[in-house]
Design an enzyme around this catalytic site. Sequence first.
Site, short mmCIF file in Angstrom:
data_model
loop_
_atom_site.label_atom_id
_atom_site.label_comp_id
_atom_site.label_asym_id
_atom_site.label_seq_id
_atom_site.Cartn_x
_atom_site.Cartn_y
_atom_site.Cartn_z
N ALA A 15 3.37 10.06 -4.84
CA ALA A 15 4.32 10.70 -5.76
C ALA A 15 5.76 10.58 -5.31
CB ALA A 15 3.95 12.18 -5.91
N ARG A 20 14.60 6.02 0.81
CA ARG A 20 15.13 5.00 1.73
C ARG A 20 14.94 3.57 1.21
NH1 ARG A 20 11.85 7.71 6.58
NH2 ARG A 20 10.73 8.54 4.78
N LYS A 27 8.41 4.03 -4.97
CA LYS A 27 8.13 3.26 -3.76
C LYS A 27 6.78 2.54 -3.78
CE LYS A 27 7.42 5.36 0.31
NZ LYS A 27 7.87 5.98 1.58
N GLY A 83 6.53 17.86 -0.91
CA GLY A 83 5.97 17.54 0.40
C GLY A 83 4.53 17.02 0.30
N ASP A 107 1.90 4.53 0.77
CA ASP A 107 2.89 3.60 1.35
C ASP A 107 2.41 3.00 2.67
OD1 ASP A 107 3.15 5.86 2.93
OD2 ASP A 107 5.34 5.93 2.85
N ARG A 335 1.36 -26.83 -16.55
CA ARG A 335 1.50 -25.50 -17.14
C ARG A 335 0.16 -25.01 -17.70
NH1 ARG A 335 6.03 -26.08 -21.31
NH2 ARG A 335 5.31 -23.97 -21.78
N TYR A 389 6.28 -29.55 -31.39
CA TYR A 389 6.81 -28.35 -32.03
C TYR A 389 7.80 -28.76 -33.11
CZ TYR A 389 8.94 -23.66 -32.15
OH TYR A 389 9.40 -22.42 -32.51
N ALA A 425 7.34 -49.97 -26.31
CA ALA A 425 8.32 -49.07 -25.68
C ALA A 425 9.40 -48.66 -26.65
CB ALA A 425 8.93 -49.75 -24.46
C1 UD1 Z 1 4.45 11.17 6.76
C2 UD1 Z 1 3.92 12.23 7.73
C3 UD1 Z 1 4.21 11.78 9.17
C4 UD1 Z 1 3.59 10.43 9.41
C5 UD1 Z 1 4.03 9.42 8.36
C6 UD1 Z 1 3.21 8.16 8.50
C7 UD1 Z 1 4.06 14.43 6.65
C8 UD1 Z 1 4.83 15.68 6.51
N1 UD1 Z 1 4.56 13.50 7.46
O1 UD1 Z 1 5.86 11.10 6.94
O2 UD1 Z 1 3.69 12.73 10.07
O3 UD1 Z 1 3.94 9.98 10.72
O4 UD1 Z 1 3.81 9.93 7.03
O5 UD1 Z 1 3.62 7.15 7.61
O6 UD1 Z 1 3.00 14.31 6.06
N2 UD1 Z 1 4.40 11.93 -1.03
C9 UD1 Z 1 4.00 12.58 -2.17
N3 UD1 Z 1 4.60 13.76 -2.51
C10 UD1 Z 1 5.56 14.33 -1.75
C11 UD1 Z 1 5.97 13.66 -0.57
C12 UD1 Z 1 5.37 12.46 -0.24
O7 UD1 Z 1 3.13 12.11 -2.89
O8 UD1 Z 1 6.03 15.41 -2.12
C13 UD1 Z 1 3.77 10.66 -0.70
C14 UD1 Z 1 4.74 9.49 -0.67
O9 UD1 Z 1 4.76 8.84 -1.92
C15 UD1 Z 1 4.17 8.58 0.39
C16 UD1 Z 1 3.42 9.52 1.31
O10 UD1 Z 1 3.22 10.73 0.60
O11 UD1 Z 1 3.28 7.65 -0.14
C17 UD1 Z 1 4.18 9.79 2.60
O12 UD1 Z 1 5.41 10.41 2.31
P1 UD1 Z 1 6.73 10.09 3.11
O13 UD1 Z 1 7.83 10.89 2.54
O14 UD1 Z 1 6.93 8.63 3.24
O15 UD1 Z 1 6.34 10.72 4.54
P2 UD1 Z 1 6.88 10.33 5.96
O16 UD1 Z 1 8.21 10.92 6.14
O17 UD1 Z 1 6.75 8.87 6.16
CA CA Z 2 6.20 7.16 4.86
#
Ligand code: UD1
Ligand code: CA
Length: 459
Positions: A15, A20, A27, A83, A107, A335, A389, A425
């Site tokens: 989500a 970054r 992402k 989160g 990710d 193609r 065509y 030709a």
């Molecule tokens: C997270 C972990 C970290 C770990 C790292 C590994 C937590 C708090 N931290 O950090 O300990 O070392 O992954 O890659 O779990 N996402 C949601 N909803 C949200 C936030 C994130 O679905 O509200 C999803 C993102 O799309 C992503 C994944 O969760 O696919 C990780 O989120 P991201 O913000 O990248 O976490 P990190 O800071 O990398």
């Molecule tokens: Ca991450």
Amino acid sequence: MSSVRSNLNVVILAAGKGTRMHSDLPKVLHQVAGRALLSHVITCAEKLEPENIVAVYGFGGRKVPEAIARDDILWAEQAEQLGTGHAVQQAMPLLGDKGITLVLLGDVPLLRAETCRMLIRNAEQHLALLTVEKDIPTGYGRIVRSFDGRVQAIVEEKDADAEQRRIKEVNSGIMAMPTVLLKQWLGRLRNENNQKEYYLTDVIAMAVEDGVGVVTERAQDEWEVIGVNSKADLAGVERIYQKNEAQRLMHAGVTLRDPERIDVRGRLKTGRDVEIDIGCVFEGNVELGDKVSIGPYCVIKDATIAEGSVIAPYTHIDEATVGRDSRIGPYARLRPGTELVAEAHIGNFVEIKNSRVDHGSKINHLSYVGDSQVGKHVNIGAGTITCNYDGANKHRTIIGDHAFIGSDTQLVAPVTVEAGATIGAGSTITRDAPENSLTLSRSKQITIQGWKRPVKTKK
Ligand code: UD1
Ligand code: CA
């Protein structure tokens, strides 16, 4: 083994916005090897044959579910990204209380199913956590252990003190545990941290508090758990994927001129004694038969190339079939809908589209053949064009066996050149050319005696 799987849920977190990445695209839709990050994770999850796969989407709204286009998995919306813990919470109403829940991150695309299986084995009674040792742990949650080595908590980098930041064992983000415990712990999460987020990682400290064992597994290869947070990470992961793919091909006996310079964005199936030169890109499903040789800088997509065929440099092939012992290129373009039966010679700057070219026919230079049927042992001279065509509709050109088309001919479709016919030709052919005859449509060559070139008039 199946008893574990039938009680397995996989929740994939997808989500996040990916701040970054500095991109409008969510992402998890950025691509590695031509596929969305999230698709790689879904493929990994499927290999575990779980009862449910729930993907949590949020940023970009329906963009993620629409792009992934899979209604055989469950989708849970996390409208606000509060989160990783909050994200898992959104998936829970779709799941019962039984079995194990494995959390994967959308990710982290290179994770192997084997590694997940290791983790699941320990998650019947425990919280199983996948960790990895990193020389540069920057950006990851750190694994805090007690003096006797037991896991105490995960501390996110942004919440860590200087000493904790030096810890090199980091959280992969991937964990598995009994679903019923996960549900309880999620209910107790607080967002009292630097990012004001509900961290999934806080369940580790809760497990410790509740006396539930925390078991860690180390990923065999560090790259398996690389999380993509930036475009630099994305490029790094792409390279690792491609290196692994190159290794796989070489193990299968393929000669790669340079394993650092090949890109496979899909499935590449290869026979024996296949050779691939540098800079080639393979997309979709490509199959190369025995003794096929691919020259440098070819782009080949959704194609089958049968045994003994040689593809010379800078050739593009897209949705086409090349029969055995053919020679294509350099600089040829096949193609969609091209079917070369066998022993075809297609040379430089020749474009073929939606056409079948039968056994042993040659189109060697500077031609366009579209919507055509070309017989056996036909020779199509340089600069021949099928005018398929008329500005509104496409029409077919039929060329019989052993026909010979002189250079710089236009075949205005619909038109048939019968078997054994020869076209002089420079002809523009608008009506059918009968078999075994010479047909031409240009004016006769004349010479004007005593003709003088114009000279510049003096002002
Ligand atoms: C997270 C972990 C970290 C770990 C790292 C590994 C937590 C708090 N931290 O950090 O300990 O070392 O992954 O890659 O779990 N996402 C949601 N909803 C949200 C936030 C994130 O679905 O509200 C999803 C993102 O799309 C992503 C994944 O969760 O696919 C990780 O989120 P991201 O913000 O990248 O976490 P990190 O800071 O990398
Ligand atoms: Ca991450």
